[in-house]
Design an enzyme around this catalytic site. Structure first.
Site, mmCIF file in Angstrom:
data_model
loop_
_atom_site.group_PDB
_atom_site.id
_atom_site.type_symbol
_atom_site.label_atom_id
_atom_site.label_comp_id
_atom_site.label_asym_id
_atom_site.label_seq_id
_atom_site.Cartn_x
_atom_site.Cartn_y
_atom_site.Cartn_z
ATOM 1 N N ARG A 422 0.824 -1.126 0.050
ATOM 2 C CA ARG A 422 0.062 -0.026 -0.029
ATOM 3 C C ARG A 422 0.852 1.218 -0.017
ATOM 4 N NH1 ARG A 422 -2.134 -3.582 4.086
ATOM 5 N NH2 ARG A 422 -4.333 -4.186 3.428
ATOM 6 N N LYS A 447 -2.377 -1.778 7.514
ATOM 7 C CA LYS A 447 -3.765 -1.591 8.061
ATOM 8 C C LYS A 447 -4.400 -2.551 8.991
ATOM 9 C CE LYS A 447 -7.867 -1.117 5.412
ATOM 10 N NZ LYS A 447 -8.630 -1.198 4.000
ATOM 11 N N HIS A 512 -1.992 2.055 -5.706
ATOM 12 C CA HIS A 512 -2.748 1.130 -5.260
ATOM 13 C C HIS A 512 -3.145 0.224 -6.359
ATOM 14 C CE1 HIS A 512 -4.452 -0.579 -1.769
ATOM 15 N NE2 HIS A 512 -5.346 -1.115 -2.355
ATOM 16 N N ARG A 515 -0.650 -2.390 -6.709
ATOM 17 C CA ARG A 515 -0.925 -3.408 -5.590
ATOM 18 C C ARG A 515 -1.975 -4.557 -6.084
ATOM 19 N NH1 ARG A 515 -1.276 -4.734 -0.056
ATOM 20 N NH2 ARG A 515 -3.205 -5.165 0.670
ATOM 21 N N HIS A 538 -4.506 -9.410 3.730
ATOM 22 C CA HIS A 538 -6.093 -9.446 3.993
ATOM 23 C C HIS A 538 -6.357 -10.281 5.408
ATOM 24 C CE1 HIS A 538 -6.536 -8.534 -0.458
ATOM 25 N NE2 HIS A 538 -6.109 -7.454 0.240
ATOM 26 N N TYR A 547 -9.775 -11.296 -6.856
ATOM 27 C CA TYR A 547 -8.582 -11.158 -8.102
ATOM 28 C C TYR A 547 -8.899 -12.397 -9.164
ATOM 29 C CZ TYR A 547 -6.490 -7.812 -5.365
ATOM 30 O OH TYR A 547 -6.206 -6.422 -4.593
#
Length: 575
Positions: A422, A447, A512, A515, A538, A547
């Site tokens: 990120r 995050k 982003h 990413r 995640h 994805y």
């Protein structure tokens, strides 16, 4: 809510400026017709034409027309905007019915103005004239300062000659070339105590561009709107830095601080600065009726160690809720009223993401701040739109990297794509996190306040080592303007924007997007999705499975049943 509009001149063209008290629902509606926010005018704006005005009038029939602001390029002709360019004052014959030709010098037409020097640059202002601006862009040593809306010209004889030729003036710039310092004799910077927090001192700077810019370059500085001054940590080291910065300019540092006010313990770390800045920005917009509710709310958010961005998002949503209920006590707002309010937001065009943020903000208030015994707030969750992320192909990524010439800029894009980081993780990357021997990168406090290990691409190891020797940054891999401070996320996004523009790619992409591209390309290469989940950090595999919907190789292997029928039919004909 009533909106008011007026004609403004912004970015070299006339616009319709839209002014209103902050309201997320209205912002969403304005975005739907292509409106953009201007920090300069602190308003939203759209193009100044008939179609745009009609769209705005359809959305908000009760528009009010403001009078022109003194000193601002404007007019009173917004009401007849739907008629013709002649009535708008855009036709050359308007305001000159006799067609009298008045000959002015180019400098007069440009409203040419010389400002105080800034470091090694001369500073000047002109009106936007495309032909002149295009010529200035070609002069090496001249650039546009977007923050102050001025041009900067290197204090060099060749630059002086070139710019004066373009502007058709002589002896416009003084001959104070780089070896001479700018002196502000008789000017003083005043230091005063900060009543809200004694760890800070108030710094009052004369309204001169060179001095203001120099203060902004001091580490840990921030601006206080309520006090109309800069704030710096009240420590002896910072005081000495101020004296050293302004001594060459003969600016006097006038201290009105009480004895013993300066303390070496007042040096503040980055997290403290971020939280203090966030709190200051939030409370500058809070009216008196909401102050006690918002104060308790922010204190609780900080107590549970939420990040500055989460504090900002939750508090803004909660403040909007209070504003729409005319600052009533939230405990007196019933469940049915809250549901009806959320429904009205969706009806007015609020996105599902903003709706979720509002629900989370309200749940936090009732559950964490009020802690009402036995109180349950089961709010309906707005259904979120399922949007596929934008992705670049490997060829497009390669093209993007090739057009970036600056080694630092190229490396931060490469590491962002090569490790799937990120933008906040890129700028906060420290040298201690680069594990060269293991070919890994330790991502700290990302995050959700989680750590993780990601790959360090073999292909950039030598470049990273060469960069370290060349730039010699100590803590952060990518330093900003000040030593020891990280590069700003806005600067990284600007690097990406310029690379995208230079590459000629028509896709919309941000840092982003790199990413997203990293994850998609790993999946296309056969990498197990569980590993991709760990690389991206995640919490849920459901987030990573998006994805699978954009993997080109996976989709290409799936055959439509119609194609299968066509193949079978073709095969029968051949037999």
């Amino acid at each position: 809510m009533t909106l008011s509009i007026r004609k403004i001149e912004h970015k070299g063209a006339f616009r319709i400026g839209i002014f209103f008290e902050k309201n997320y629902a209205i912002q969403q509606q304005l975005k739907g017709i292509g409106a953009v926010y201007s920090r300069t005018f602190q308003c939203w704006y759209i193009d100044y034409n008939k179609v745009a005005y009609q769209q705005l009038k359809t959305l908000f029939p009760d528009l009010q027309i403001q009078q022109p602001v003194a000193g601002e390029t404007s007019s009173r002709d917004l009401p007849p905007i739907a008629k013709s360019e002649l009535q708008l004052g855009l036709h050359p014959s308007v305001n000159n019915p006799e067609h009298i030709t008045k000959v002015d010098s180019l400098a007069q037409k440009l409203r040419l103005e010389l400002l105080p020097n800034l470091g090694k640059y001369w500073v000047f202002k002109i009106r936007y004239v495309q032909s002149v601006v295009n010529q200035l862009k070609l002069v090496k040593g001249v650039y546009w300062h977007a923050t102050y809306k001025v041009y900067m010209a290197m204090r060099n004889p060749k630059v002086k000659e070139a710019v004066e030729r373009i502007l058709e003036v002589s002896d416009f710039f003084p001959e104070d070339y780089l070896e001479k310092e700018v002196v502000f004799e008789g000017k003083s910077i005043v230091l005063r105590s900060h009543q809200e927090d004694v760890k800070w001192m108030e710094v009052y700077v004369p309204p001169l561009l060179a001095l203001l810019e120099k203060v902004k370059r001091i580490s840990m500085v921030r601006y206080s709107k309520p006090n109309a001054c800069f704030l710096l940590p009240a420590s002896p080291a910072v005081y000495e830095a101020l004296v050293a910065h302004f001594e060459p300019h003969r600016v006097v540092i006038q201290s009105e601080l009480p004895n013993g006010y300066l303390n070496k313990r007042n040096i503040i770390n980055k997290k403290q600065i971020d939280l203090a800045r966030t709190k200051s920005q939030l409370f500058s917009t809070v009216p008196e009726p909401a102050h006690r509710f918002v104060s308790n709310y922010v204190d609780t958010l900080m107590a549970v160690n939420y990040s500055p961005s989460t504090i900002r998002t939750y508090t803004q949503q909660f403040l909007q809720f209070l504003r729409d209920f005319e600052y009533r006590d939230p405990k007196d707002i019933t469940y049915k009223e809250t549901v009806r309010y959320l429904a009205s937001l969706m009806e007015r065009g609020l996105s599902a993401t903003s709706g979720h943020s509002m629900v989370n903000a309200l749940l936090f208030y009732y559950n964490q701040v009020e802690q009402i015994p036995g109180y349950e707030l089961k709010l309906p969750r707005p259904k979120k739109e399922k949007k596929l992320p934008s992705v670049l192909t490997m060829e497009e990524c390669l093209l993007l990297f090739r057009v970036v010439e600056n080694p630092k800029h190229k490396l931060l894009l490469l590491i962002g794509y090569g490790a799937g980081l990120r933008v906040s993780e890129i700028v906060n990357l420290e040298w201690r996190d680069i594990l060269f021997a293991e070919h890994k990168i330790h991502i700290r406090n990302a995050k959700g306040k989680k750590d993780r290990m990601v790959m360090l691409p073999y292909s950039i190891v030598s470049s990273l080592e060469y960069y370290k020797q060349t730039y010699q940054t100590k803590k952060y891999v990518f330093e900003g303007q000040f030593a020891g401070e990280p590069y700003s996320t806005r600067s990284v996004q600007e690097v990406m924007r310029m690379a995208l523009q230079k590459s000629g790619l028509e896709k919309k992409a941000t840092v982003h997007t790199l990413r997203h591209s990293f994850a998609t390309h790993l999946l296309e290469n056969g990498t197990d999705i569980r590993y991709i989940q760990q690389f991206l950090g995640h919490s849920s595999i459901k987030t990573t499975t998006v994805y699978t919907h954009i993997s080109a190789s996976a989709v290409s292997k799936i055959q439509s049943p119609l194609d299968r029928i066509a193949e079978q039919n073709h095969q029968k004909k051949l037999e």
